[in-house]
Design a protein around this motif. Structure first.
Motif, PDB file in Angstrom:
ATOM      1  N   ARG A 179       9.184   5.230   4.304  1.00 26.20           N
ATOM      2  CA  ARG A 179       8.845   6.528   3.716  1.00 26.20           C
ATOM      3  C   ARG A 179       9.744   6.745   2.517  1.00 26.20           C
ATOM      4  O   ARG A 179      10.951   6.507   2.589  1.00 26.20           O
ATOM      5  CB  ARG A 179       9.053   7.635   4.748  1.00 26.20           C
ATOM      6  CG  ARG A 179       8.732   9.031   4.211  1.00 26.20           C
ATOM      7  CD  ARG A 179       8.924  10.063   5.317  1.00 26.20           C
ATOM      8  NE  ARG A 179       8.757  11.416   4.834  1.00 26.20           N
ATOM      9  CZ  ARG A 179       7.619  12.104   4.861  1.00 26.20           C
ATOM     10  NH1 ARG A 179       6.522  11.535   5.330  1.00 26.20           N
ATOM     11  NH2 ARG A 179       7.560  13.339   4.417  1.00 26.20           N
ATOM     12  N   ILE A 180       9.141   7.171   1.427  1.00 28.59           N
ATOM     13  CA  ILE A 180       9.906   7.530   0.243  1.00 28.59           C
ATOM     14  C   ILE A 180       9.695   9.014  -0.032  1.00 28.59           C
ATOM     15  O   ILE A 180       8.621   9.550   0.217  1.00 28.59           O
ATOM     16  CB  ILE A 180       9.520   6.678  -0.992  1.00 28.59           C
ATOM     17  CG1 ILE A 180       8.009   6.748  -1.263  1.00 28.59           C
ATOM     18  CG2 ILE A 180       9.973   5.243  -0.812  1.00 28.59           C
ATOM     19  CD1 ILE A 180       7.580   6.023  -2.527  1.00 28.59           C
ATOM     20  N   ALA A 232       5.746   9.922   0.334  1.00 31.51           N
ATOM     21  CA  ALA A 232       4.702   8.915   0.509  1.00 31.51           C
ATOM     22  C   ALA A 232       5.124   7.923   1.579  1.00 31.51           C
ATOM     23  O   ALA A 232       6.317   7.680   1.794  1.00 31.51           O
ATOM     24  CB  ALA A 232       4.439   8.188  -0.809  1.00 31.51           C
ATOM     25  N   GLU A 233       4.132   7.369   2.253  1.00 28.17           N
ATOM     26  CA  GLU A 233       4.358   6.307   3.229  1.00 28.17           C
ATOM     27  C   GLU A 233       4.031   4.992   2.531  1.00 28.17           C
ATOM     28  O   GLU A 233       3.043   4.901   1.802  1.00 28.17           O
ATOM     29  CB  GLU A 233       3.450   6.491   4.443  1.00 28.17           C
ATOM     30  CG  GLU A 233       3.593   7.841   5.124  1.00 28.17           C
ATOM     31  CD  GLU A 233       4.924   8.037   5.826  1.00 28.17           C
ATOM     32  OE1 GLU A 233       5.506   7.045   6.301  1.00 28.17           O
ATOM     33  OE2 GLU A 233       5.372   9.191   5.901  1.00 28.17           O
ATOM     34  N   ILE A 234       4.868   3.991   2.743  1.00 32.35           N
ATOM     35  CA  ILE A 234       4.642   2.685   2.135  1.00 32.35           C
ATOM     36  C   ILE A 234       4.454   1.644   3.236  1.00 32.35           C
ATOM     37  O   ILE A 234       5.080   1.725   4.290  1.00 32.35           O
ATOM     38  CB  ILE A 234       5.787   2.273   1.192  1.00 32.35           C
ATOM     39  CG1 ILE A 234       7.136   2.302   1.923  1.00 32.35           C
ATOM     40  CG2 ILE A 234       5.825   3.169  -0.023  1.00 32.35           C
ATOM     41  CD1 ILE A 234       8.276   1.738   1.124  1.00 32.35           C
ATOM     42  N   PHE A 235       3.556   0.710   2.995  1.00 38.02           N
ATOM     43  CA  PHE A 235       3.260  -0.364   3.939  1.00 38.02           C
ATOM     44  C   PHE A 235       3.158  -1.653   3.125  1.00 38.02           C
ATOM     45  O   PHE A 235       2.527  -1.662   2.081  1.00 38.02           O
ATOM     46  CB  PHE A 235       1.929  -0.125   4.650  1.00 38.02           C
ATOM     47  CG  PHE A 235       1.763   1.292   5.146  1.00 38.02           C
ATOM     48  CD1 PHE A 235       2.259   1.664   6.377  1.00 38.02           C
ATOM     49  CD2 PHE A 235       1.131   2.236   4.357  1.00 38.02           C
ATOM     50  CE1 PHE A 235       2.121   2.973   6.826  1.00 38.02           C
ATOM     51  CE2 PHE A 235       0.977   3.548   4.801  1.00 38.02           C
ATOM     52  CZ  PHE A 235       1.473   3.909   6.042  1.00 38.02           C
ATOM     53  N   ALA A 236       3.751  -2.701   3.629  1.00 36.75           N
ATOM     54  CA  ALA A 236       3.693  -3.969   2.904  1.00 36.75           C
ATOM     55  C   ALA A 236       3.677  -5.128   3.888  1.00 36.75           C
ATOM     56  O   ALA A 236       4.115  -5.000   5.028  1.00 36.75           O
ATOM     57  CB  ALA A 236       4.888  -4.100   1.965  1.00 36.75           C
ATOM     58  N   HIS A 239       0.862  -1.186   0.000  1.00 37.09           N
ATOM     59  CA  HIS A 239       0.000   0.000   0.000  1.00 37.09           C
ATOM     60  C   HIS A 239       0.895   1.230   0.000  1.00 37.09           C
ATOM     61  O   HIS A 239       1.920   1.251   0.670  1.00 37.09           O
ATOM     62  CB  HIS A 239      -0.894   0.043   1.241  1.00 37.09           C
ATOM     63  CG  HIS A 239      -1.828  -1.099   1.350  1.00 37.09           C
ATOM     64  ND1 HIS A 239      -3.015  -1.152   0.655  1.00 37.09           N
ATOM     65  CD2 HIS A 239      -1.758  -2.250   2.054  1.00 37.09           C
ATOM     66  CE1 HIS A 239      -3.625  -2.287   0.945  1.00 37.09           C
ATOM     67  NE2 HIS A 239      -2.883  -2.967   1.788  1.00 37.09           N
ATOM     68  N   VAL A 240       0.500   2.237  -0.733  1.00 33.29           N
ATOM     69  CA  VAL A 240       1.226   3.511  -0.769  1.00 33.29           C
ATOM     70  C   VAL A 240       0.224   4.617  -0.474  1.00 33.29           C
ATOM     71  O   VAL A 240      -0.871   4.638  -1.035  1.00 33.29           O
ATOM     72  CB  VAL A 240       1.877   3.748  -2.149  1.00 33.29           C
ATOM     73  CG1 VAL A 240       2.616   5.076  -2.171  1.00 33.29           C
ATOM     74  CG2 VAL A 240       2.817   2.606  -2.506  1.00 33.29           C
TER      75      VAL A 240
END
Length: 88
Positions: free
Chosen positions: A72-73, A54-58, A45-46
């Protein structure tokens, strides 16, 4: 984190502090569930946090267990760069 590729390959897309932390995790064999086998990505998920971030979750699986990774990217010049990561 599975050592299928060298961490050095990430130099252009990962902040130097994050890269150093990744090297530490690998050198001390601290990757969560590493003894359970190869990690398989399940879901990503982004979520936009700011115009240039953006915050990224996986989630990923190792054997029968599910683990999470978050980070975080941020946009830097003409590319995105991983500036924070958390494995769990």
């Amino acid at each position: 984190m599975d050592r299928r590729r060298s961490v050095s390959q990430l130099r252009t897309v990962v902040d130097p502090k994050v890269l150093s932390a990744m090297r530490t995790v690998l050198s001390q064999d601290l990757a969560p569930g590493r003894s359970l086998g190869t990690a398989t990505l399940v879901r990503v998920h982004v979520s936009a946090a700011e115009p240039h971030a953006a915050e990224i979750f996986a989630s990923y699986q190792r054997g029968t267990q599910t683990f999470a990774v978050a980070g975080r990217i941020e946009r830097a010049r003409d590319s995105w760069r991983l500036v924070a990561v958390r494995l769990g």
